[in-house]
Every structure is written in C-alpha cells, then in structure tokens.
Design a protein around this motif. Structure first.
Motif, PDB file in Angstrom:
ATOM      1  N   ARG A   4       0.809  -1.216   0.000  1.00 36.85           N
ATOM      2  CA  ARG A   4       0.000   0.000   0.000  1.00 36.85           C
ATOM      3  C   ARG A   4       0.843   1.267   0.000  1.00 36.85           C
ATOM      4  N   ALA A   5       2.132   1.145   0.355  1.00 32.77           N
ATOM      5  CA  ALA A   5       2.984   2.336   0.411  1.00 32.77           C
ATOM      6  C   ALA A   5       4.434   1.963   0.133  1.00 32.77           C
ATOM      7  N   GLN A  35      -1.810   2.729  -9.524  1.00 27.50           N
ATOM      8  CA  GLN A  35      -2.297   1.484  -8.912  1.00 27.50           C
ATOM      9  C   GLN A  35      -2.870   1.732  -7.508  1.00 27.50           C
ATOM     10  N   GLY A  36      -2.714   2.972  -7.021  1.00 27.36           N
ATOM     11  CA  GLY A  36      -3.231   3.294  -5.703  1.00 27.36           C
ATOM     12  C   GLY A  36      -2.216   3.172  -4.581  1.00 27.36           C
ATOM     13  N   VAL A  37      -0.939   2.951  -4.937  1.00 24.17           N
ATOM     14  CA  VAL A  37       0.117   2.860  -3.924  1.00 24.17           C
ATOM     15  C   VAL A  37       0.541   4.270  -3.524  1.00 24.17           C
ATOM     16  N   LYS A  38       0.654   4.495  -2.230  1.00 24.33           N
ATOM     17  CA  LYS A  38       1.118   5.797  -1.750  1.00 24.33           C
ATOM     18  C   LYS A  38       2.647   5.832  -1.835  1.00 24.33           C
ATOM     19  N   LEU A  59       3.955  14.351  -6.246  1.00 22.56           N
ATOM     20  CA  LEU A  59       3.498  13.631  -5.056  1.00 22.56           C
ATOM     21  C   LEU A  59       2.638  14.521  -4.168  1.00 22.56           C
ATOM     22  N   GLN A  60       1.716  13.900  -3.455  1.00 23.92           N
ATOM     23  CA  GLN A  60       0.841  14.626  -2.532  1.00 23.92           C
ATOM     24  C   GLN A  60       0.950  14.070  -1.119  1.00 23.92           C
ATOM     25  N   GLU A 203       2.690  -3.926   4.935  1.00 24.25           N
ATOM     26  CA  GLU A 203       2.176  -3.509   3.623  1.00 24.25           C
ATOM     27  C   GLU A 203       3.075  -2.468   2.960  1.00 24.25           C
ATOM     28  N   VAL A 204       4.299  -2.342   3.484  1.00 21.67           N
ATOM     29  CA  VAL A 204       5.188  -1.255   3.069  1.00 21.67           C
ATOM     30  C   VAL A 204       6.477  -1.793   2.446  1.00 21.67           C
ATOM     31  N   VAL A 205       6.930  -1.102   1.389  1.00 20.50           N
ATOM     32  CA  VAL A 205       8.255  -1.312   0.806  1.00 20.50           C
ATOM     33  C   VAL A 205       9.085  -0.061   1.094  1.00 20.50           C
TER      34      VAL A 205
END
Length: 266
Positions: A4-5, A35-38, A59-60, A203-205
């Motif tokens: 997700r991020a 894809q919706g990844v932050k 980026l936001q 859920e993070v890279v």
C-alpha cells in the motif's frame, strides 16, 4: 503481498549522480501511483532541496526530511513534526571539529549554518533558492533548534562520532558522520506516517542505499537495497536491486510491484 505504500530514499536511489530523476524511474513511480500505492520520499536532505523533486514527481504525500528529524506537509511545506537534538557540550563539539580537518553543517529549524561552503552547499542554494544563514566559525554563530549535525571529514571517523553516541543518534558515513536526536530515524518518521494513514508495516516497501536507510529496510515488510549500497546496507534488506545509475529503483518496481507483472510474488 499487498503493498500500500513505498518509501524512497533520494540520493543514490531515486536520483542519478547528476541529481536528476530518470524517465524510467519517473514512469515506474507514476504507474505505482495509478495502482493506488502511496509514494513517499524519505531523505537526509532538508525540506528546501527535497520539495522541488517532490513537486516534479507530483506527489501529494508528506516528506520525511533530515533522516526523520522533520516531516513536512506536501501542500504547504509546513513542518508537521520536528525533533531537535541537543548536545550536552556544544563547545566541546566545536573544539573537536575545529581540531580536525572537516566541514560542519548544522541544519536548524530556521536554516543552514556551516563552517565553510562547498559544491554541495552551492547546489543546495541553487535548488532550494535559500543560501546558508551563516558561513564561518560556528562558535560565533547564534543558532538554535538544531535538527541535524553533519560533520564531513572526508573519511570514516567512527572514533570521533563515538564520542557523541550517548547524546545523539549517530550515523557513520564514508566521509564523516551525522547526528540527530536520540531514537530519530527515517523509520521513526515512517512509523508516525503509517499510523496516520492506517497502513501496516507489512504492507510497506522501503528502498535505499545508505546507512541512514538501514532501520527502515529492516522494519518494513519489504526492504530493498540499491546495487550501489554497502554490504552492511544490503545485509539489512530482503532484496538487492540494480545500481542507481542503471535505474535500480525502476527495476525493482517494474519486476515486483507493477500489477501487470504476475511472474513474481512477494
């Protein structure tokens, strides 16, 4: 794994040595966002030399700056969080650094103070549009609210940095060392943002190449070291990708994170 991020280091990761973002890296990031990844930037740089690249990508998300000592709002640039560092004996620090051939850069809430200017500081001034507030003998400088000390000795000096380990978080580099407040790191800032966005570390890279990236690489779900990283950094990661001059960031994203690539699962 559902990602997700992603938190991306800048120097030696997102950027080439020319301080530019390649088209391939940019395209890979755009696809992730779609894809919706932050996508977040997590850097040792100060806000003024982070924001132009953040804006270039579009980026936001908040920016993690100065190794986690500051988090800045994407839209306003306002500091959402700042963690200042206090040395018990500032005079001793300046005496030790004066006795050694080195440059000292002090990042404060109100700007940059340095012993002498150099090519890097000239680049910061050009990109950030704000010159140092002071250049010269730092014992004569009236600075306060320090976010990061950077001591550039030109070579590793662990015996010098070790003198400050009881009062600051010390990061040793090949050309010197940096100090931020105790328990401050990119990872500590990431934890705050994950809590705010309700995202689990699993859920993070995170991807980076430097000693200031080790904590985040160890603690996120998937830590990725650049091919140009040291062996110590690579040992902290789950994956090693290509060199930053060869778009190692895009290589990892394309191979493992773009949804049209179904060959690999992490």
């Amino acid at each position: 794994m559902n990602v997700r991020a992603i938190f991306i280091d800048m120097d030696g990761t997102l950027l080439k040595a020319s301080n530019n973002i390649s088209r391939r890296n940019m395209d890979a990031i755009y696809r992730l966002i779609n894809q919706g990844v932050k996508v977040f930037l997590a850097t040792g740089r100060h806000y003024e030399v982070t924001a132009p690249y953040h804006k270039e990508i579009g980026l936001q998300t908040p920016m993690i700056c100065l190794n986690g000592a500051a988090i800045h709002d994407a839209e306003t640039g306002r500091a959402m969080q700042m963690k200042t560092v206090r040395l018990m004996n500032e005079e001793r620090f300046h005496q030790l650094t004066a006795e050694n051939s080195c440059n000292v850069i002090i990042h404060t809430v109100n700007g940059l103070y340095c012993k002498e200017t150099n090519e890097e500081i000239d680049y910061w001034t050009k990109v950030g549009q704000i010159p140092p507030r002071y250049i010269g003998d730092l014992r004569q400088a009236n600075y306060q609210d320090v976010l990061k000390y950077s001591v550039r000795t030109g070579a590793p000096r662990p015996e010098l940095s070790a003198l400050f380990k009881k009062e600051a978080e010390v990061i040793n580099w090949n050309d010197g060392f940096e100090m931020v407040a105790p328990n401050v790191s990119k990872w500590s800032a990431i934890k705050n943002l994950l809590h705010a966005f309700r995202i689990s570390p699993s859920e993070v890279v995170a991807i980076g190449d430097g000693p200031n990236d080790i904590e985040m690489l160890r603690h996120v779900g998937t830590g990725v070291a650049m091919g140009n990283a040291s062996e110590e950094v690579k040992a902290a990661a789950d994956f090693v990708t290509g060199h930053h001059e060869n778009d190692g960031l895009a290589e990892f994203i394309e191979t493992y994170l773009h949804k049209s690539y179904n060959s690999y699962v992490i």
